[in-house]
Design a protein around this motif. Structure first.
Motif, mmCIF file in Angstrom:
data_model
loop_
_atom_site.group_PDB
_atom_site.id
_atom_site.type_symbol
_atom_site.label_atom_id
_atom_site.label_comp_id
_atom_site.label_asym_id
_atom_site.label_seq_id
_atom_site.Cartn_x
_atom_site.Cartn_y
_atom_site.Cartn_z
ATOM 1 N N GLU A 161 8.114 10.944 -8.644
ATOM 2 C CA GLU A 161 8.325 9.724 -7.388
ATOM 3 C C GLU A 161 6.891 9.249 -6.998
ATOM 4 O O GLU A 161 6.869 8.087 -6.751
ATOM 5 C CB GLU A 161 9.380 9.965 -6.472
ATOM 6 N N PHE A 162 6.074 10.065 -6.754
ATOM 7 C CA PHE A 162 4.717 9.791 -6.236
ATOM 8 C C PHE A 162 3.975 8.939 -7.232
ATOM 9 O O PHE A 162 3.432 7.894 -7.001
ATOM 10 C CB PHE A 162 3.862 11.176 -5.982
ATOM 11 N N LEU A 163 4.125 9.423 -8.455
ATOM 12 C CA LEU A 163 3.458 8.615 -9.598
ATOM 13 C C LEU A 163 4.032 7.241 -9.737
ATOM 14 O O LEU A 163 3.514 6.009 -9.904
ATOM 15 C CB LEU A 163 3.407 9.273 -10.891
ATOM 16 N N PHE A 164 5.399 7.160 -9.867
ATOM 17 C CA PHE A 164 6.086 6.138 -10.170
ATOM 18 C C PHE A 164 6.161 5.011 -8.963
ATOM 19 O O PHE A 164 5.744 3.857 -9.161
ATOM 20 C CB PHE A 164 7.939 6.430 -10.262
ATOM 21 N N ASP A 165 5.920 5.566 -7.867
ATOM 22 C CA ASP A 165 5.931 4.569 -6.594
ATOM 23 C C ASP A 165 4.478 3.926 -6.531
ATOM 24 O O ASP A 165 4.303 2.859 -6.147
ATOM 25 C CB ASP A 165 6.116 5.469 -5.198
#
Length: 313
Positions: free
Chosen positions: A73-77
């Motif tokens: 989620e860190f990367l997608f966000d």
């Protein structure tokens, strides 16, 4: 296997290497969009924590010690469109457990996560393990010579090469000699070389093979290999960030542009998540080449369906 000498290994002279407090962005560098990160590690919590402990003692401090869901989620966000996730089995008997974990995560992040299977070369039922993983949706195989300590030119590996060739499944093998550490139980300088990789790709012309880290530290040799062989790829992970103590840094502007993939090595890095992307944004590479490196090459190698997003021109 022989113990690495101090002259062989980025991690032999002084470890751990320092962590960096370089600034991080909250989004992809402009003008990037639709980026595929083709080198991300996910593990069950107990394995991740053991890996990070090893890095902290023998490599470098992990800046982002995040559990799987949080790190994805860190990367997608922050704008990464798609992630290719790796695991590797540290010993026989754990491959199916890891592959089942990967299958669940692919299902959870459907459409945004490509998962690679793993196996421990030589373990009982290795081929059946991979058949099952492929049938359950995993796209290829990830192996790590430094950790798993296997001979790339062995009967055990021949069976895996044959299977991946027949099933048209790509392989990612950490087959470069670096970053080497005396903490490994085997010496990567005895097991890894561009010459060995060339023999593999020449013997299995239908095998799609990626060597991460631009083949660290034999950069020039790998540059010539990707020119000569259509079934060899490399990725950029940690090789262009000016972090590791190398005296022969790679120049990606000289590499064949349709055979390089962007990979971050997230979360097992000691610097900002976007450090490598910022380097790419500042290169003199044509925009068409950047689009290949950041998106199109990974789509082709891992059979990732196109999305509506593209790297802006």
């Amino acid at each position: 296997m022989a113990t690495p000498t101090l002259s062989q290994g980025y991690l032999s002279i002084k470890t751990p290497l320092p962590g960096l407090n370089d600034p991080e962005g909250t989004t992809l560098p402009q003008p990037f969009h639709g980026v595929i990160d083709a080198h991300v590690h996910i593990f069950p919590k107990i394995i991740s924590e053991a890996v990070w402990q090893w890095f902290g003692k023998h490599g470098w401090p992990i800046r982002y010690p995040l559990p799987t869901n949080a790190l994805l989620e860190f990367l997608f966000d922050r704008g990464v469109d798609h992630v290719v996730a790796f695991q590797y089995a540290h010993k026989p008997g754990m491959s199916e457990w890891l592959n089942d974990y990967m299958v669940r995560k692919v299902e959870q992040f459907q459409g945004r996560l490509t998962g690679m299977a793993t196996v421990f070369p030589g373990e009982e039922g290795a081929e059946k393990i991979l058949w099952r993983a492929f049938d359950n949706g995993l796209k290829g195989v990830k192996l790590h010579v430094h950790v798993q300590c296997f001979e790339m030119l062995s009967r055990d590996m021949e069976n895996i090469y044959d299977l991946c060739s027949k099933r048209d499944r790509p392989m990612v093998i950490h087959a470069g000699r670096e970053p080497n550490s005396p903490a490994y139980v085997c010496d990567p300088y005895l097991l890894c070389s561009a010459d060995i990789v060339e023999e593999v790709i020449r013997s299995y012309p239908k095998l799609k093979l990626c060597v991460p880290h631009l083949g660290m530290d034999e950069f020039e040799r790998y540059r010539t290999l990707v020119e000569a062989y259509d079934n060899l790829w490399v990725d950029t992970a940690m090789a262009i960030t000016d972090y590791l103590p190398m005296d022969n840094p790679a120049d990606i502007t000289t590499f064949r542009p349709d055979r390089i993939m962007y990979g971050s090595d997230f979360p097992n890095i000691p610097y900002a998540w976007d450090r490598e992307l910022k380097v790419l944004a500042k290169t003199a590479l044509p925009k068409s080449h950047l689009k290949k490196i950041l998106q199109e090459n990974a789509q082709a190698f891992f059979a990732i369906p196109p999305t509506t997003k593209t790297v802006r021109q």
